[in-house]
Design a protein around this motif. Structure first.
Motif, PDB file in Angstrom:
ATOM      1  N   PHE A  62       0.631  -1.002   0.380  1.00  0.00           N
ATOM      2  CA  PHE A  62      -0.479   0.686  -0.299  1.00  0.00           C
ATOM      3  C   PHE A  62       1.034   0.935  -0.015  1.00  0.00           C
ATOM      4  N   ALA A  63       1.918   1.145   0.025  1.00  0.00           N
ATOM      5  CA  ALA A  63       2.914   2.354   0.842  1.00  0.00           C
ATOM      6  C   ALA A  63       4.145   2.323   0.762  1.00  0.00           C
ATOM      7  N   HIS A  64       4.864   2.659   0.744  1.00  0.00           N
ATOM      8  CA  HIS A  64       6.978   2.528   0.886  1.00  0.00           C
ATOM      9  C   HIS A  64       7.398   1.780   2.121  1.00  0.00           C
ATOM     10  N   GLY A  65       7.782   0.451   1.491  1.00  0.00           N
ATOM     11  CA  GLY A  65       8.289  -0.054   2.759  1.00  0.00           C
ATOM     12  C   GLY A  65       7.481  -1.565   3.136  1.00  0.00           C
ATOM     13  N   HIS A  88      18.440 -11.096  -9.661  1.00  0.00           N
ATOM     14  CA  HIS A  88      17.898  -9.503  -9.405  1.00  0.00           C
ATOM     15  C   HIS A  88      19.229  -8.779  -8.827  1.00  0.00           C
ATOM     16  N   PHE A  89      18.978  -7.178  -8.824  1.00  0.00           N
ATOM     17  CA  PHE A  89      20.746  -6.695  -8.275  1.00  0.00           C
ATOM     18  C   PHE A  89      20.295  -5.734  -8.053  1.00  0.00           C
ATOM     19  N   GLY A  90      20.611  -5.331  -6.816  1.00  0.00           N
ATOM     20  CA  GLY A  90      19.959  -3.911  -6.498  1.00  0.00           C
ATOM     21  C   GLY A  90      19.452  -3.423  -5.648  1.00  0.00           C
ATOM     22  N   LYS A  91      18.101  -2.300  -5.363  1.00  0.00           N
ATOM     23  CA  LYS A  91      17.167  -2.233  -4.798  1.00  0.00           C
ATOM     24  C   LYS A  91      16.294  -3.015  -4.716  1.00  0.00           C
ATOM     25  N   TRP A  92      15.796  -4.044  -3.266  1.00  0.00           N
ATOM     26  CA  TRP A  92      14.573  -4.437  -4.138  1.00  0.00           C
ATOM     27  C   TRP A  92      13.786  -4.167  -2.929  1.00  0.00           C
ATOM     28  N   HIS A  93      12.889  -3.886  -1.698  1.00  0.00           N
ATOM     29  CA  HIS A  93      11.934  -2.988  -0.985  1.00  0.00           C
ATOM     30  C   HIS A  93      10.895  -3.769  -1.285  1.00  0.00           C
ATOM     31  N   LEU A  94      10.665  -4.637  -0.862  1.00  0.00           N
ATOM     32  CA  LEU A  94       9.771  -5.513  -0.862  1.00  0.00           C
ATOM     33  C   LEU A  94       8.770  -6.513   0.036  1.00  0.00           C
ATOM     34  N   ASP A  95       9.774  -6.015   0.935  1.00  0.00           N
ATOM     35  CA  ASP A  95      10.187  -7.486   2.163  1.00  0.00           C
ATOM     36  C   ASP A  95       9.165  -6.396   3.994  1.00  0.00           C
ATOM     37  N   GLY A  96       9.286  -5.169   3.167  1.00  0.00           N
ATOM     38  CA  GLY A  96       8.732  -5.219   4.797  1.00  0.00           C
ATOM     39  C   GLY A  96       9.687  -4.111   5.498  1.00  0.00           C
ATOM     40  N   LEU A  97      10.378  -3.847   5.298  1.00  0.00           N
ATOM     41  CA  LEU A  97      11.869  -3.333   5.859  1.00  0.00           C
ATOM     42  C   LEU A  97      11.878  -1.862   5.337  1.00  0.00           C
ATOM     43  N   ASP A 410       3.068  -6.345   9.504  1.00  0.00           N
ATOM     44  CA  ASP A 410       3.035  -4.618   9.168  1.00  0.00           C
ATOM     45  C   ASP A 410       4.841  -4.132   8.575  1.00  0.00           C
ATOM     46  N   SER A 411       5.137  -3.109   8.060  1.00  0.00           N
ATOM     47  CA  SER A 411       6.294  -2.667   7.721  1.00  0.00           C
ATOM     48  C   SER A 411       6.746  -2.485   9.006  1.00  0.00           C
ATOM     49  N   GLU A 412       8.354  -2.476   9.510  1.00  0.00           N
ATOM     50  CA  GLU A 412       8.915  -2.384  10.171  1.00  0.00           C
ATOM     51  C   GLU A 412      10.281  -1.536   9.755  1.00  0.00           C
ATOM     52  N   PHE A 413      11.242  -0.332  10.688  1.00  0.00           N
ATOM     53  CA  PHE A 413      12.774  -0.579  10.042  1.00  0.00           C
ATOM     54  C   PHE A 413      13.330  -1.627  10.810  1.00  0.00           C
ATOM     55  N   TRP A 414      14.564  -2.091   9.905  1.00  0.00           N
ATOM     56  CA  TRP A 414      15.671  -3.248  10.090  1.00  0.00           C
ATOM     57  C   TRP A 414      16.020  -3.536  11.787  1.00  0.00           C
ATOM     58  N   TRP A 415      15.944  -2.209  11.893  1.00  0.00           N
ATOM     59  CA  TRP A 415      16.784  -2.178  13.595  1.00  0.00           C
ATOM     60  C   TRP A 415      15.967  -1.987  14.568  1.00  0.00           C
ATOM     61  N   ASP A 416      14.505  -2.715  14.142  1.00  0.00           N
ATOM     62  CA  ASP A 416      13.383  -2.740  15.646  1.00  0.00           C
ATOM     63  C   ASP A 416      13.417  -4.263  15.507  1.00  0.00           C
TER      64      ASP A 416
END
Length: 446
Positions: A62-65, A88-97, A410-416
């Motif tokens: 639905f939104a970024h991350g 695949h090479f580079g940015k992914w951004h489909l794993d919720g992080l 839910d998406s979350e910041f990787w450091w959490d």
């Protein structure tokens, strides 16, 4: 696919600073689509649309991350099943992080490998100079500019697999912030600009150079003639780039106006596409999977349906500008519908705040003609609201056999996350992570 590059940030649209000679040359040798749209005005949703041919909300991005559903079927999975070797090479951004890009862990169930990529050297999000990346779960540090790194890794993969059909996705981290360009890539950017602006534009210079490397090496390997090379950006440009960055269009990244959705696009395929074509046919990232589906002759049951894109193969070497199926967009509570020259903008879906524009005479989207074109407006509103009902069915899981198998996390910041906590101490002094970790109260200042 570039990251946050605006529609106007290419030399063939006469950007005041950027010359992008390699994209200009690619356009001379291929099909330039002047009305090409990202599937959404931000990155993760567009990435989902590229891989599935579906609007982002159907995939739960639905939104970024936000994470893509594991029941989605991707173009990589389907081509792999046909005998293509995939990477695949580079940015992914489909794993919720969320947060600056970090190496994707092997145990991540939404890593590129799960979604059909045999080989992957990837990060969760944006990345810059000397990045940490993940080679199929193994964390490695690479040296140099991010664009050059992933193109050269892609070429190494292609060299090993050049005698067999291959499918390669290169998703750049440029020109996403925080901007960091090598001195050689900033040398043609005016010195009087602020350093952050020189870094910002320098990242596009760097990316353009890497496209030149890619095209030249495909020629040297004898592969250029029958390799389809498809380039576009993932969403509209940033305010940082000014109005010239979006070619004078209205809005920026995050907006459903043209500046947030319209992006540069070139398709090069010397064996099948005559060079130097410029088309105003409306198309989008949702069309990528259906187009390749058509070219390679896949069976109709190889995609999760409904599909929102269509094959644009018929416009190769054609002057047609009329699209039979409108292009729908939904991002949070905003949306849009493009039906050739007409564009319906929905500033508030819940409150049904609609506006209608004729892009043929009003590219800037300044004059709402809904009241004077009531019949066309009503037709498009009815279509859009019917489409929204279809999307609700998709969100409920009705597109999958047996329904939704796994609840949407839910998406979350990787450091959490527990998985990344052991790495915080190791990575805390890296420039790409330090400030973000400090702001998140994960570390003390140096």
């Amino acid at each position: 696919m570039s990251d946050d590059q605006g529609w106007g940030q290419v030399g063939y649209y006469n950007h005041p600073i950027l010359k992008t000679p390699n994209l200009v040359e690619m356009a001379k040798n291929g099909l330039r689509l002047d009305r090409f749209y990202a599937g959404a005005p931000v990155c993760s949703p567009t990435r989902a649309s590229v891989l599935t041919g579906r609007a982002n909300d159907r995939t739960a991005v639905f939104a970024h991350g936000e994470p893509m559903r594991i029941q989605e079927k991707t173009i990589a999975q389907v081509l792999k099943g046909m005998g293509y070797t995939t990477a695949h090479f580079g940015k992914w951004h489909l794993d919720g992080l969320k947060g600056p890009g970090v190496p994707i862990l092997k145990e991540d169930i939404r890593n590129p490998g799960y979604f059909g990529f045999d080989e992957w050297i990837s990060v969760t999000n944006f990345f810059d100079i000397d990045p940490l990346m993940s080679h199929k779960g193994e964390i490695k540090e690479y040296t140099g500019s991010s664009s050059d790194i992933i193109v050269r890794q892609a070429l190494e993969f292609i060299s090993k697999n050049k005698d067999d059909p291959f499918f390669v996705v290169i998703w750049y981290g440029s020109p996403h912030d925080p901007w960091s360009a090598l001195a050689r890539d900033k040398s043609e950017i005016p010195q009087q600009l602020e350093e952050k602006d020189r870094n910002y534009l320098g990242e596009i210079v760097e990316m353009d150079k890497s496209i030149g490397v890619l095209r030249n090496e495909l020629k040297n390997k004898g592969l250029a003639q029958n390799t389809i090379l498809w380039f576009n950006s993932d969403n509209g440009g940033l305010p940082q780039g000014g109005k010239e960055g979006v070619g004078g269009l209205r809005g920026f990244k995050g907006s459903v106006y043209e500046g947030g959705l319209r992006v540069p696009c070139i398709i090069e395929w010397p064996a099948q596409i005559d060079g130097g074509q410029i088309s105003n046919y409306p198309a989008s990232t949702m069309d990528i999977f259906p187009t390749i589906h058509s070219i390679v002759g896949l069976a109709s049951n190889q995609m999760v349906r409904p599909i929102d894109g269509i094959s644009i193969q018929p416009i190769f070497n054609s002057t047609t500008t009329i699209r039979q199926k409108p292009i729908p967009f939904k991002y949070r509570n905003k949306g849009a519908l493009i039906d050739n020259d007409y564009k319906l903008v929905v500033e508030d879906i819940e409150k049904k705040h609609y506006a209608l524009y004729d892009l043929k005479v009003d590219t800037d989207e300044n004059e709402d003609i809904l009241s004077t074109h009531a019949e066309k407006g009503s037709e498009m509103i009815e279509y859009y609201e019917h489409w929204l009902e279809s999307v609700k069915h998709s969100i409920a899981g009705n597109d999958y056999e047996g329904g939704l198998s796994v609840p949407d996390p839910d998406s979350e910041f990787w450091w959490d996350t527990p998985a990344y906590k052991p790495y915080i101490e190791k990575w805390k002094d890296r420039p790409e992570y330090h400030d973000r970790l400090k702001r998140a109260n994960k570390i003390e200042d140096r």
